[in-house]
Design a protein around this motif. Structure first.
Motif, PDB file in Angstrom:
ATOM      1  N   LEU A  37       0.861  -1.181   0.000  1.00 16.21           N
ATOM      2  CA  LEU A  37       0.000   0.000   0.000  1.00 16.21           C
ATOM      3  C   LEU A  37       0.901   1.236   0.000  1.00 16.21           C
ATOM      4  O   LEU A  37       1.751   1.378   0.877  1.00 16.21           O
ATOM      5  N   VAL A  38       0.735   2.096  -0.992  1.00 15.73           N
ATOM      6  CA  VAL A  38       1.597   3.268  -1.131  1.00 15.73           C
ATOM      7  C   VAL A  38       0.782   4.517  -0.826  1.00 15.73           C
ATOM      8  O   VAL A  38      -0.265   4.757  -1.430  1.00 15.73           O
ATOM      9  N   VAL A  39       1.262   5.308   0.145  1.00 14.66           N
ATOM     10  CA  VAL A  39       0.549   6.506   0.575  1.00 14.66           C
ATOM     11  C   VAL A  39       1.484   7.711   0.458  1.00 14.66           C
ATOM     12  O   VAL A  39       2.703   7.565   0.379  1.00 14.66           O
ATOM     13  N   GLY A  40       0.889   8.880   0.492  1.00 15.78           N
ATOM     14  CA  GLY A  40       1.685  10.099   0.385  1.00 15.78           C
ATOM     15  C   GLY A  40       0.854  11.233  -0.183  1.00 15.78           C
ATOM     16  O   GLY A  40      -0.175  11.008  -0.826  1.00 15.78           O
ATOM     17  N   VAL A  41       1.295  12.444   0.066  1.00 19.67           N
ATOM     18  CA  VAL A  41       0.591  13.623  -0.421  1.00 19.67           C
ATOM     19  C   VAL A  41       0.716  13.706  -1.940  1.00 19.67           C
ATOM     20  O   VAL A  41       1.777  13.419  -2.504  1.00 19.67           O
ATOM     21  N   SER A  77      11.576  10.564  -2.503  1.00 18.73           N
ATOM     22  CA  SER A  77      11.627  10.908  -3.916  1.00 18.73           C
ATOM     23  C   SER A  77      12.353  12.243  -4.097  1.00 18.73           C
ATOM     24  O   SER A  77      12.480  13.029  -3.157  1.00 18.73           O
ATOM     25  N   LYS A  78      12.830  12.462  -5.303  1.00 20.58           N
ATOM     26  CA  LYS A  78      13.465  13.738  -5.686  1.00 20.58           C
ATOM     27  C   LYS A  78      14.667  14.068  -4.809  1.00 20.58           C
ATOM     28  O   LYS A  78      14.894  15.228  -4.442  1.00 20.58           O
ATOM     29  N   LEU A  79      15.437  13.046  -4.466  1.00 24.89           N
ATOM     30  CA  LEU A  79      16.617  13.271  -3.621  1.00 24.89           C
ATOM     31  C   LEU A  79      17.794  13.712  -4.490  1.00 24.89           C
ATOM     32  O   LEU A  79      18.887  13.176  -4.429  1.00 24.89           O
ATOM     33  N   ASP A  80      17.538  14.687  -5.330  1.00 26.28           N
ATOM     34  CA  ASP A  80      18.587  15.300  -6.139  1.00 26.28           C
ATOM     35  C   ASP A  80      18.211  16.771  -6.275  1.00 26.28           C
ATOM     36  O   ASP A  80      17.258  17.236  -5.664  1.00 26.28           O
ATOM     37  N   GLY A  81      18.946  17.498  -7.050  1.00 29.17           N
ATOM     38  CA  GLY A  81      18.617  18.907  -7.218  1.00 29.17           C
ATOM     39  C   GLY A  81      18.744  19.664  -5.917  1.00 29.17           C
ATOM     40  O   GLY A  81      19.804  19.731  -5.305  1.00 29.17           O
ATOM     41  N   SER A  82      17.613  20.218  -5.444  1.00 27.71           N
ATOM     42  CA  SER A  82      17.661  21.062  -4.252  1.00 27.71           C
ATOM     43  C   SER A  82      17.514  20.276  -2.957  1.00 27.71           C
ATOM     44  O   SER A  82      17.551  20.851  -1.875  1.00 27.71           O
ATOM     45  N   ALA A  83      17.300  18.955  -3.039  1.00 29.69           N
ATOM     46  CA  ALA A  83      17.211  18.156  -1.815  1.00 29.69           C
ATOM     47  C   ALA A  83      18.554  18.165  -1.098  1.00 29.69           C
ATOM     48  O   ALA A  83      19.597  18.088  -1.719  1.00 29.69           O
ATOM     49  N   LYS A  84      18.492  18.232   0.225  1.00 32.15           N
ATOM     50  CA  LYS A  84      19.728  18.400   0.987  1.00 32.15           C
ATOM     51  C   LYS A  84      20.231  17.110   1.615  1.00 32.15           C
ATOM     52  O   LYS A  84      21.336  17.069   2.123  1.00 32.15           O
ATOM     53  N   GLY A  85      19.426  16.077   1.623  1.00 33.43           N
ATOM     54  CA  GLY A  85      19.909  14.781   2.057  1.00 33.43           C
ATOM     55  C   GLY A  85      19.784  14.504   3.524  1.00 33.43           C
ATOM     56  O   GLY A  85      19.626  13.350   3.936  1.00 33.43           O
ATOM     57  N   GLY A  86      19.867  15.533   4.365  1.00 32.36           N
ATOM     58  CA  GLY A  86      19.828  15.318   5.795  1.00 32.36           C
ATOM     59  C   GLY A  86      18.496  14.794   6.287  1.00 32.36           C
ATOM     60  O   GLY A  86      18.404  14.257   7.393  1.00 32.36           O
ATOM     61  N   ILE A  87      17.444  14.936   5.487  1.00 35.38           N
ATOM     62  CA  ILE A  87      16.101  14.527   5.887  1.00 35.38           C
ATOM     63  C   ILE A  87      16.022  13.034   6.205  1.00 35.38           C
ATOM     64  O   ILE A  87      15.126  12.592   6.917  1.00 35.38           O
ATOM     65  N   GLY A  89       5.262  12.826  -5.989  1.00 32.37           N
ATOM     66  CA  GLY A  89       5.790  11.874  -6.955  1.00 32.37           C
ATOM     67  C   GLY A  89       5.352  10.459  -6.633  1.00 32.37           C
ATOM     68  O   GLY A  89       6.004   9.495  -7.030  1.00 32.37           O
ATOM     69  N   LYS A  90       4.225  10.327  -5.926  1.00 31.69           N
ATOM     70  CA  LYS A  90       3.773   9.018  -5.454  1.00 31.69           C
ATOM     71  C   LYS A  90       3.445   8.072  -6.606  1.00 31.69           C
ATOM     72  O   LYS A  90       3.928   6.926  -6.634  1.00 31.69           O
ATOM     73  N   THR A  91       2.622   8.512  -7.547  1.00 32.15           N
ATOM     74  CA  THR A  91       2.224   7.631  -8.641  1.00 32.15           C
ATOM     75  C   THR A  91       3.420   7.296  -9.528  1.00 32.15           C
ATOM     76  O   THR A  91       3.581   6.147  -9.971  1.00 32.15           O
ATOM     77  N   VAL A 122       3.541  -0.978   3.910  1.00 37.09           N
ATOM     78  CA  VAL A 122       2.931   0.337   3.725  1.00 37.09           C
ATOM     79  C   VAL A 122       4.065   1.336   3.532  1.00 37.09           C
ATOM     80  O   VAL A 122       4.813   1.632   4.476  1.00 37.09           O
ATOM     81  N   LEU A 123       4.204   1.827   2.310  1.00 34.09           N
ATOM     82  CA  LEU A 123       5.292   2.749   1.982  1.00 34.09           C
ATOM     83  C   LEU A 123       4.771   4.181   1.934  1.00 34.09           C
ATOM     84  O   LEU A 123       3.779   4.472   1.259  1.00 34.09           O
ATOM     85  N   LEU A 124       5.452   5.063   2.630  1.00 39.41           N
ATOM     86  CA  LEU A 124       5.129   6.480   2.622  1.00 39.41           C
ATOM     87  C   LEU A 124       6.120   7.205   1.717  1.00 39.41           C
ATOM     88  O   LEU A 124       7.327   7.157   1.955  1.00 39.41           O
ATOM     89  N   VAL A 125       5.598   7.873   0.684  1.00 44.99           N
ATOM     90  CA  VAL A 125       6.451   8.619  -0.242  1.00 44.99           C
ATOM     91  C   VAL A 125       6.548  10.058   0.237  1.00 44.99           C
ATOM     92  O   VAL A 125       5.533  10.734   0.445  1.00 44.99           O
ATOM     93  N   ILE A 126       7.780  10.528   0.439  1.00 44.66           N
ATOM     94  CA  ILE A 126       8.032  11.895   0.888  1.00 44.66           C
ATOM     95  C   ILE A 126       8.933  12.591  -0.122  1.00 44.66           C
ATOM     96  O   ILE A 126       9.953  12.026  -0.536  1.00 44.66           O
ATOM     97  N   ASP A 127       8.558  13.779  -0.490  1.00 46.54           N
ATOM     98  CA  ASP A 127       9.375  14.599  -1.375  1.00 46.54           C
ATOM     99  C   ASP A 127      10.551  15.148  -0.568  1.00 46.54           C
ATOM    100  O   ASP A 127      10.368  15.933   0.366  1.00 46.54           O
ATOM    101  N   ALA A 128      11.759  14.724  -0.921  1.00 49.99           N
ATOM    102  CA  ALA A 128      12.932  15.114  -0.138  1.00 49.99           C
ATOM    103  C   ALA A 128      13.209  16.603  -0.199  1.00 49.99           C
ATOM    104  O   ALA A 128      13.906  17.143   0.670  1.00 49.99           O
TER     105      ALA A 128
END
Length: 377
Positions: free
Chosen positions: A180-184, A327-337, A188-190, A296-302
């Protein structure tokens, strides 16, 4: 006188009889007319068959060949390069400080500020700085190379190297695993589900997707596109229909068809928390009647940083999250999350997305992540 007329009448009668006798006799004497020979019957001729145009094969529709997803193991080196110091603000800040000639008080303050602004969080930052200063002071080392070694070890402690990050994709009693995949919406959930299906196919699993986000018109079409590229079927319902019904039909089909894994997409509307809780709770209850939800996977925009933690809290109240996808752990994502989100939920990061490519999703590995941040191969 009377006798005279009687004689005349008798003579007339005799003449008539004689004439008739002569005529009949002549007809009998004449030879019979020759019978006309029967004409031979004309042979029956078959009606000519209508001309039939030569058969031509209908042109087959152009069907794109199925793609072969890249094995997850071969993605890691490429994804490490994406996360390297040249692309990641967190990594750039760390390496910039470690490249300094001397780790003085000002350098430590700069490191602390860098860690906090890189979404590591105040608590983990304090722990890391304290551990680094202790290790460096014990050895009396001001060498950046030594500090790098210590930093690597302390980051691995924060992230965790003994955590089980495997996906639970196997169901019990021959039933499929259910993810089950959940997230706002917008995280990038779908898209992540589409990429996850490629990971599972590359690992040799048979997969079925459920488009249970019936409130967003494009969600089912997105999944259909992703699935068609690797031969994965999508169960979908009417737009605006009951999401739990779609999830039920998909899991039932997965059981009937004997697939390995059913992946269920869900809506991610946060404007009415109660409605979201009711909807997700209903979906999970309906699925559990057929086969237990194994993941149950929660998708979070990094890129959302601390806002991602707020989202995590809401979803953790709704369902028992078992793993995180950044998701989106590139570009402006800082990684520490990575560190605070694991602490917030008490569950591990299991997958990371590092780009727009179809195969830019890979299992999370603590060592590979830290080495990429520190510019090590």
């Amino acid at each position: 006188m009377d006798i005279f007329w009687i004689i005349i009448a008798a003579i007339g009668l005799v003449l008539v009889v004689a004439a008739v006798t002569i005529v009949v006799g002549r007809r009998r004497a004449l030879p019979a007319a020759p019978t006309a020979p029967a004409l031979p019957a004309e042979p029956a001729t078959e009606a000519p068959e209508p001309a039939v145009a030569p058969e031509t094969e209908a042109p087959e529709p152009d069907v794109a060949p199925l793609e072969t997803p890249e094995p997850p193991s071969s993605r890691l080196s490429r994804l490490r390069r994406r996360l390297s110091a040249s692309n990641n603000p967190f990594a750039r800040g760390l390496l910039g400080l470690l490249a300094a000639d001397k780790l003085d008080a000002e350098a430590w303050e700069d490191l602390e500020a860098t860690l906090i602004t890189s979404d590591l969080g105040v608590g983990p930052t304090d722990e890391l700085i304290t551990a680094l200063r202790r290790e460096v002071s014990i050895d009396g080392v001001a060498d950046p190379a030594k500090a790098r070694e210590v930093l690597r070890a302390e980051l691995l402690k924060l992230i965790g190297t003994d955590t089980d990050r495997s996906l639970k994709v196997t169901g019990a009693d021959g039933k499929p695993g259910v993810i089950l995949v959940v997230g706002v919406n917008g995280t990038g959930k779908t898209t992540t589900i589409g990429k996850l299906s490629r990971v599972l196919v590359a690992e040799g699993h048979t997969v079925l997707l459920a488009a249970a986000d019936t409130f967003r018109a494009a969600a089912a079409d997105q999944l259909q596109t992703w699935g068609s590229r690797v031969g994965v079927r999508v169960i979908r319902g009417a737009e605006g229909g009951d999401p739990a019904s779609v999830a039920h039909d998909a899991v039932a089909a997965g059981i009937t068809e004997g697939v390995d894994v059913v992946v269920v997409d869900t809506a991610g509307r946060l404007h009415t928390k109660t409605g979201l809780m009711d909807e997700l709770g209903k979906i999970k209850r309906v699925i559990d009647r057929l086969a237990p939800v194994t993941e149950v996977l929660l998708v979070i925009d990094a890129t959302t940083g601390q806002n991602g933690l707020a989202q995590a809290r809401v979803f953790a109240e709704v369902v028992d999250v078992t793993g995180i996808v950044l998701s989106k752990l590139d570009g402006s994502a800082k990684g520490g999350i990575v560190v605070p989100v694991q602490r917030e939920l008490g569950v591990p990061v299991k997958l990371i997305g590092l780009g727009e490519g179809a195969d830019d999703l890979a299992p999370f590995e603590a060592e590979g992540f830290v080495d990429a941040l520190l510019g090590e191969s």
